[in-house]
Design a protein around this motif. Structure first.
Motif, PDB file in Angstrom:
ATOM      1  N   VAL A  61       0.894  -1.157   0.000  1.00 18.43           N
ATOM      2  CA  VAL A  61       0.000   0.000   0.000  1.00 18.43           C
ATOM      3  C   VAL A  61       0.930   1.204   0.000  1.00 18.43           C
ATOM      4  CG1 VAL A  61      -1.809   1.254   1.230  1.00 18.43           C
ATOM      5  CG2 VAL A  61      -1.708  -1.246   1.377  1.00 18.43           C
ATOM      6  N   TYR A  62       1.007   1.926  -1.127  1.00 18.55           N
ATOM      7  CA  TYR A  62       1.995   2.991  -1.192  1.00 18.55           C
ATOM      8  C   TYR A  62       1.504   4.188  -1.980  1.00 18.55           C
ATOM      9  CZ  TYR A  62       3.304   1.060  -5.807  1.00 18.55           C
ATOM     10  OH  TYR A  62       3.313   0.604  -7.103  1.00 18.55           O
ATOM     11  N   LEU A  63       2.223   5.300  -1.788  1.00 12.12           N
ATOM     12  CA  LEU A  63       1.931   6.549  -2.476  1.00 12.12           C
ATOM     13  C   LEU A  63       3.051   6.848  -3.457  1.00 12.12           C
ATOM     14  CD1 LEU A  63       0.862   8.801   0.534  1.00 12.12           C
ATOM     15  CD2 LEU A  63      -0.617   7.510  -1.013  1.00 12.12           C
ATOM     16  N   TYR A  64       2.685   7.464  -4.575  1.00 15.21           N
ATOM     17  CA  TYR A  64       3.714   7.945  -5.486  1.00 15.21           C
ATOM     18  C   TYR A  64       3.237   9.219  -6.155  1.00 15.21           C
ATOM     19  CZ  TYR A  64       1.240   6.018  -9.588  1.00 15.21           C
ATOM     20  OH  TYR A  64       0.326   5.743 -10.571  1.00 15.21           O
ATOM     21  N   GLY A  72      -3.915  20.868  -9.629  1.00 16.28           N
ATOM     22  CA  GLY A  72      -3.940  20.282 -10.962  1.00 16.28           C
ATOM     23  C   GLY A  72      -3.127  19.004 -11.068  1.00 16.28           C
ATOM     24  N   GLU A  73      -2.625  18.525  -9.916  1.00 18.34           N
ATOM     25  CA  GLU A  73      -1.793  17.328  -9.892  1.00 18.34           C
ATOM     26  C   GLU A  73      -2.305  16.372  -8.835  1.00 18.34           C
ATOM     27  OE1 GLU A  73       2.543  18.573 -11.262  1.00 18.34           O
ATOM     28  OE2 GLU A  73       2.028  19.317  -9.282  1.00 18.34           O
ATOM     29  N   ALA A  74      -1.902  15.095  -8.973  1.00 20.03           N
ATOM     30  CA  ALA A  74      -2.365  14.077  -8.041  1.00 20.03           C
ATOM     31  C   ALA A  74      -1.199  13.292  -7.454  1.00 20.03           C
ATOM     32  CB  ALA A  74      -3.309  13.112  -8.740  1.00 20.03           C
ATOM     33  N   THR A  75      -1.370  12.928  -6.191  1.00 16.56           N
ATOM     34  CA  THR A  75      -0.548  11.896  -5.575  1.00 16.56           C
ATOM     35  C   THR A  75      -1.379  10.635  -5.671  1.00 16.56           C
ATOM     36  OG1 THR A  75       0.641  13.359  -4.087  1.00 16.56           O
ATOM     37  CG2 THR A  75       0.408  11.070  -3.382  1.00 16.56           C
ATOM     38  N   MET A  76      -0.761   9.566  -6.113  1.00 14.84           N
ATOM     39  CA  MET A  76      -1.491   8.327  -6.357  1.00 14.84           C
ATOM     40  C   MET A  76      -1.307   7.340  -5.205  1.00 14.84           C
ATOM     41  SD  MET A  76      -2.934   8.939  -9.229  1.00 14.84           S
ATOM     42  CE  MET A  76      -3.604   7.313  -9.517  1.00 14.84           C
ATOM     43  N   LEU A  77      -2.397   6.688  -4.844  1.00 14.50           N
ATOM     44  CA  LEU A  77      -2.390   5.557  -3.932  1.00 14.50           C
ATOM     45  C   LEU A  77      -2.427   4.315  -4.808  1.00 14.50           C
ATOM     46  CD1 LEU A  77      -2.859   4.071  -1.178  1.00 14.50           C
ATOM     47  CD2 LEU A  77      -5.306   4.329  -1.673  1.00 14.50           C
ATOM     48  N   ARG A  78      -1.536   3.380  -4.526  1.00 12.43           N
ATOM     49  CA  ARG A  78      -1.517   2.141  -5.310  1.00 12.43           C
ATOM     50  C   ARG A  78      -1.464   0.957  -4.356  1.00 12.43           C
ATOM     51  NH1 ARG A  78       2.207   1.952 -10.383  1.00 12.43           N
ATOM     52  NH2 ARG A  78       0.310   2.774 -11.317  1.00 12.43           N
ATOM     53  N   VAL A  79      -2.173  -0.105  -4.722  1.00 12.59           N
ATOM     54  CA  VAL A  79      -2.183  -1.357  -3.964  1.00 12.59           C
ATOM     55  C   VAL A  79      -1.770  -2.471  -4.917  1.00 12.59           C
ATOM     56  CG1 VAL A  79      -3.607  -2.976  -2.657  1.00 12.59           C
ATOM     57  CG2 VAL A  79      -4.009  -0.520  -2.442  1.00 12.59           C
ATOM     58  N   ALA A  80      -0.864  -3.322  -4.454  1.00 11.56           N
ATOM     59  CA  ALA A  80      -0.406  -4.461  -5.260  1.00 11.56           C
ATOM     60  C   ALA A  80      -0.268  -5.673  -4.344  1.00 11.56           C
ATOM     61  CB  ALA A  80       0.928  -4.148  -5.929  1.00 11.56           C
ATOM     62  N   TYR A  81      -0.371  -6.860  -4.929  1.00 15.13           N
ATOM     63  CA  TYR A  81      -0.294  -8.105  -4.163  1.00 15.13           C
ATOM     64  C   TYR A  81       0.930  -8.919  -4.549  1.00 15.13           C
ATOM     65  CZ  TYR A  81      -5.339  -7.302  -3.634  1.00 15.13           C
ATOM     66  OH  TYR A  81      -6.561  -6.755  -3.384  1.00 15.13           O
ATOM     67  N   LEU A  82       1.475  -9.621  -3.573  1.00 20.46           N
ATOM     68  CA  LEU A  82       2.468 -10.658  -3.779  1.00 20.46           C
ATOM     69  C   LEU A  82       1.749 -11.982  -3.543  1.00 20.46           C
ATOM     70  CD1 LEU A  82       5.487 -11.514  -4.122  1.00 20.46           C
ATOM     71  CD2 LEU A  82       5.647 -11.394  -1.624  1.00 20.46           C
ATOM     72  N   VAL A  83       1.640 -12.810  -4.586  1.00 21.73           N
ATOM     73  CA  VAL A  83       0.927 -14.082  -4.484  1.00 21.73           C
ATOM     74  C   VAL A  83       1.864 -15.202  -4.932  1.00 21.73           C
ATOM     75  CG1 VAL A  83      -1.072 -15.422  -5.262  1.00 21.73           C
ATOM     76  CG2 VAL A  83      -1.294 -12.952  -4.907  1.00 21.73           C
ATOM     77  N   ARG A  84       2.114 -16.135  -4.023  1.00 19.30           N
ATOM     78  CA  ARG A  84       3.013 -17.255  -4.281  1.00 19.30           C
ATOM     79  C   ARG A  84       4.350 -16.798  -4.849  1.00 19.30           C
ATOM     80  NH1 ARG A  84      -1.961 -18.761  -5.617  1.00 19.30           N
ATOM     81  NH2 ARG A  84      -1.704 -18.599  -7.849  1.00 19.30           N
ATOM     82  N   GLY A  85       4.872 -15.697  -4.295  1.00 21.23           N
ATOM     83  CA  GLY A  85       6.187 -15.203  -4.687  1.00 21.23           C
ATOM     84  C   GLY A  85       6.227 -14.341  -5.929  1.00 21.23           C
ATOM     85  N   GLU A  86       5.092 -14.069  -6.552  1.00 23.24           N
ATOM     86  CA  GLU A  86       5.039 -13.258  -7.772  1.00 23.24           C
ATOM     87  C   GLU A  86       4.210 -11.997  -7.538  1.00 23.24           C
ATOM     88  OE1 GLU A  86       6.510 -13.928 -10.753  1.00 23.24           O
ATOM     89  OE2 GLU A  86       7.417 -15.746  -9.914  1.00 23.24           O
ATOM     90  N   TRP A  87       4.775 -10.832  -7.919  1.00 20.03           N
ATOM     91  CA  TRP A  87       3.992  -9.603  -7.831  1.00 20.03           C
ATOM     92  C   TRP A  87       2.940  -9.603  -8.920  1.00 20.03           C
ATOM     93  CZ3 TRP A  87       3.817  -7.138  -3.588  1.00 20.03           C
ATOM     94  CH2 TRP A  87       4.923  -7.110  -2.755  1.00 20.03           C
ATOM     95  N   GLN A  88       1.712  -9.345  -8.522  1.00 19.62           N
ATOM     96  CA  GLN A  88       0.586  -9.295  -9.449  1.00 19.62           C
ATOM     97  C   GLN A  88       0.481  -7.883 -10.024  1.00 19.62           C
ATOM     98  OE1 GLN A  88      -1.059 -12.306  -9.999  1.00 19.62           O
ATOM     99  NE2 GLN A  88       0.717 -12.867  -8.784  1.00 19.62           N
TER     100      GLN A  88
END
Length: 133
Positions: free
Chosen positions: A26-29, A49-65
Motif C-alpha cells: 500500500v503505497y503513495l507515489y 492540478g496534480e495528483a498523488t497516487m495511492l496504489r495497492v499491489a499483491y504478492l501471491v506465491r512469490g510473484e507480484w501481481q
C-alpha cells in the motif's frame, strides 16, 4: 504513518507480509508522467492540478501481481502525507491525508509482519509509524 510529500519519482508506503510468498503493498507515489490516463481528468480538478497516487499491489506465491488499485488524491508539494491502512478480515480501508479511499477487497486475510518501504535510490523520510492489532 507519515511520509514526506514526494518529489517526482519517489515511491513509499507500507508492506504487509503474511509469509515470505504472500503479501500486500500500500503505497503513495507522485509522478505526473506516470499517472494512469483514466486518472488525469480527476487530477486536473484538484487545486494544484496534480495528483498523488495511492496504489495497492499483491504478492501471491512469490510473484507480484499487476496493480489492483490506483486512486488519485490531491497533491500538495509541501509537508507530509499521512497514510493510514486498516485491515478488517479481507477488507482494506485506506486514508490519505484524512480522505478515505474506496474500500478494497483483498484476496486473503491480512496478517503477519508490517513495515515501511521505498523504491529506487532516493531518500524518503517516514515518521509516526504505528502498527497495532
Amino acid at each position: 504513518i507519515c511520509l514526506e510529500r514526494a518529489q517526482p519519482g519517489k515511491f513509499g508506503g507500507l508492506i504487509l507480509l503474511n509469509d515470505s510468498a504472500n503479501g500486500l503493498l500500500v503505497y503513495l507515489y507522485y509522478d505526473p508522467e506516470a499517472i494512469p490516463p483514466e486518472m488525469r481528468e480527476r487530477a486536473a480538478k484538484f487545486p494544484s492540478g496534480e495528483a498523488t497516487m495511492l496504489r495497492v499491489a499483491y504478492l501471491v506465491r512469490g510473484e507480484w501481481q499487476p496493480f489492483v488499485e490506483d486512486q488519485a488524491f490531491a497533491h500538495n508539494p509541501a509537508g507530509w502525507h499521512s497514510l493510514q491502512a486498516t485491515y478488517e478480515g479481507k477488507l482494506l480501508r485506506v486514508e490519505v491525508d484524512g480522505v478515505a479511499a474506496e474500500p478494497i477487497k483483498l484476496p486473503f486475510v491480512a496478517a503477519g509482519r508490517v513495515g515501511v518501504l521505498k523504491w529506487y535510490d532516493h531518500t524518503l523520510q517516514f515518521r509516526n509509524f504505528k502498527a497495532s492489532r
